[in-house]
Design an enzyme around this catalytic site. Structure first.
Site, PDB file in Angstrom:
ATOM      1  N   GLU A 100     -10.815  67.546 -38.072  1.00 54.97           N
ATOM      2  CA  GLU A 100      -9.823  67.079 -36.922  1.00 54.97           C
ATOM      3  C   GLU A 100      -9.122  68.082 -36.331  1.00 54.97           C
ATOM      4  OE1 GLU A 100      -8.055  63.139 -37.705  1.00 54.97           O
ATOM      5  OE2 GLU A 100     -10.182  62.109 -37.631  1.00 54.97           O
TER       6      GLU A 100
ATOM      7  N   GLU B 225     -16.230  60.536 -40.010  1.00 52.43           N
ATOM      8  CA  GLU B 225     -15.157  59.427 -40.125  1.00 52.43           C
ATOM      9  C   GLU B 225     -15.540  58.255 -39.084  1.00 52.43           C
ATOM     10  OE1 GLU B 225     -11.177  60.260 -40.373  1.00 52.43           O
ATOM     11  OE2 GLU B 225     -11.264  61.867 -41.455  1.00 52.43           O
TER      12      GLU B 225
END
Ligand SMILES: *[C@@H]1O[C@H](CO)[C@@H](O)[C@H](O)[C@H]1NC(C)=O
Ligand SMILES: *[C@@H]1O[C@H](CO)[C@@H](O)[C@H](O)[C@H]1NC(C)=O
Ligand SMILES: *[C@@H]1O[C@H](CO)[C@@H](O)[C@H](O)[C@H]1NC(C)=O
Ligand SMILES: *[C@@H]1O[C@H](CO)[C@@H](O)[C@H](O)[C@H]1NC(C)=O
Length: 390
Positions: free
Chosen positions: A213, A323
């Site tokens: 991320e 995710e």
């Protein structure tokens, strides 16, 4: 993850293989024609600009793409993947890449628990600071051999098909500063991966999740250069492992086609073709896509439709949804099931998924998929995840 908590992923199963036929000058199959499969007796080469691509044992088809060289190697393939993030070693990594925790080992029993249900992908996040206490420094061998590696080995041992994503969970940052944009140098970033390549380079069931991320990165082209730097370093270390390349905006699957994707597809692999460079995407289903709310508001099918279109149009590239997830609520049970079914049906462009999250999370965490002490699964797992495992 799920911005305010830690957690991660896991990997894979059945296969597609892209067969690059030797170039011939006659009787080549046109784009979209059959070029292989059981009992197929026609020509197995495709016209220039397309590649004979195995869709299943019975059917290979000439799909747009470019073989990468005069005697192009047979690109590598992964089976359909599905599983879960087993979080813990990332606990207390903040989204600015700072860390002052100690990490919590995910319970090893979970790997066999989920593998017995068909999971074949586990993502195991870790804090950069736990792996190398000094930026650019050596791996802490005590921590690695006492904690992280035993967890990875437990995951790999859960089934011969199991793949493991080792996930550097630092948001493109170390202690508040961004890699190559005020923070660690590209060499310091590459150093941890060179060392991990030396440890896991002989096991291709280990997939390297280059960075979790990246977000609020001022210059995405500079970030993509950092990614290329790591790819080169990992290959220079002799590793042929699959690599998971992250984009921007928290690895957003939605932003990928317009933001980092057009740059990331240009990253090259010193191995010679791009079949081992996979893209890492995340997507939650709550109102602000943060993965912090118990209720879901979208099944993201449009987002993944657009992503698949982009990946196909840019050389038939592949991504893993490392995710995603939601609360153990009725809305998420319905919407996540829709989303994961779409992902599963988008194989091999979308290789699979790992939901967020089990591991060291307790059974009260808002997105928990940690089984109860009596071995019962969470409601969301049973309703939406388990039916969409490979
Ligand atoms: C392939 O051909 C053989 C011989 O005709 C036949 O027995 C077999 O069923 C065929 N296999 C498939 C998958 O069609
Ligand atoms: C680390 O400790 C400082 C000081 O106690 C605290 O303000 C900060 O939130 C902590 N960071 C993390 C990631 O836990
Ligand atoms: C290395 O790991 C061990 C075991 O977790 C830990 O006790 C030690 O403090 C770590 N060393 C550094 C320099 O962080
Ligand atoms: C297992 O524990 C959970 C949580 O306490 C409970 O809801 C569930 O009914 C239990 N299942 C069985 C089979 O005992």
């Amino acid at each position: 993850m799920a911005r305010s908590s830690p957690g991660l992923l896991n990997i894979m199963k059945y296969t597609i293989s892209i067969l690059v036929a030797a170039s011939l000058v006659y009787a080549q199959q046109a784009q979209y024609q059959q070029c292989g499969g059981i009992n197929y007796s026609g020509d197995t080469t495709c016209v220039s600009g397309s590649v004979c691509t195995k869709l299943n044992d019975y059917y290979s088809q000439c799909l747009p793409g470019t073989p990468s060289g005069p005697s192009a190697p047979t690109p590598s393939t992964l089976p359909r993947l599905g599983g879960v993030n087993t979080a813990g070693y990332d606990f207390s990594v903040a989204t600015d890449g700072s860390f002052n925790g100690t990490g919590v080992p995910p319970p090893p029993s979970q790997f066999t628990h989920f593998a017995n249900e068909g999971a074949n992908l586990f993502r195991i996040p870790f804090a950069w600071q736990l792996m190398t206490p000094q930026v650019g420094g050596s791996i802490n061998e005590t921590w690695f051999s006492s904690f992280y590696d035993p967890t990875v080995q437990a995951a790999l041992a859960s089934s011969p098909d199991t793949r493991v994503i080792i996930d550097l969970h630092n948001y493109a940052r170390w202690n508040g500063a961004i890699i190559a944009q005020g923070g660690p140098t590209n060499d310091q970033f590459a150093s941890v991966w060179t060392q991990l390549a030396q440890k896991y380079g002989s096991n291709e069931r280990v997939i390297f999740g280059i960075m979790n991320e990246p977000h609020d990165v001022p210059n995405i082209a500079t970030w993509v250069d950092s990614v290329q730097h790591v790819v080169n370093a990992v290959r220079a270390a002799g590793s042929k492992n699959f690599l998971l390349l992250p984009g921007s905006s928290w690895s957003s699957a939605q932003a990928f086609p317009t933001e980092a994707g057009p740059l990331l597809v240009k990253v090259t692999d010193p191995l010679g073709d791009n079949s081992k460079l996979l893209f890492d995407v995340h997507k939650y289903l709550d109102s602000d896509n943060s993965g912090t709310h118990p209720d879901c508001t979208t099944d993201n099918v449009q987002v993944f439709t657009d992503l698949v279109t982009f990946l196909k149009a840019n050389g038939n590239r592949q991504a893993i949804l490392s995710e995603t997830g939601g609360g153990n609520t009725a809305s998420c049970e319905t919407l996540l099931a829709n989303q994961l079914a779409f992902v599963k049906n988008s194989f091999p462009t979308l290789l699979g998924f790992t939901v967020w999250a089990a591991g060291a999370f307790d059974t009260t965490y808002v997105l928990t998929q940690t089984p109860f002490a009596n071995g019962t699964d969470q409601a969301l797992w049973t309703a939406a995840v388990k039916p969409n495992l490979p």
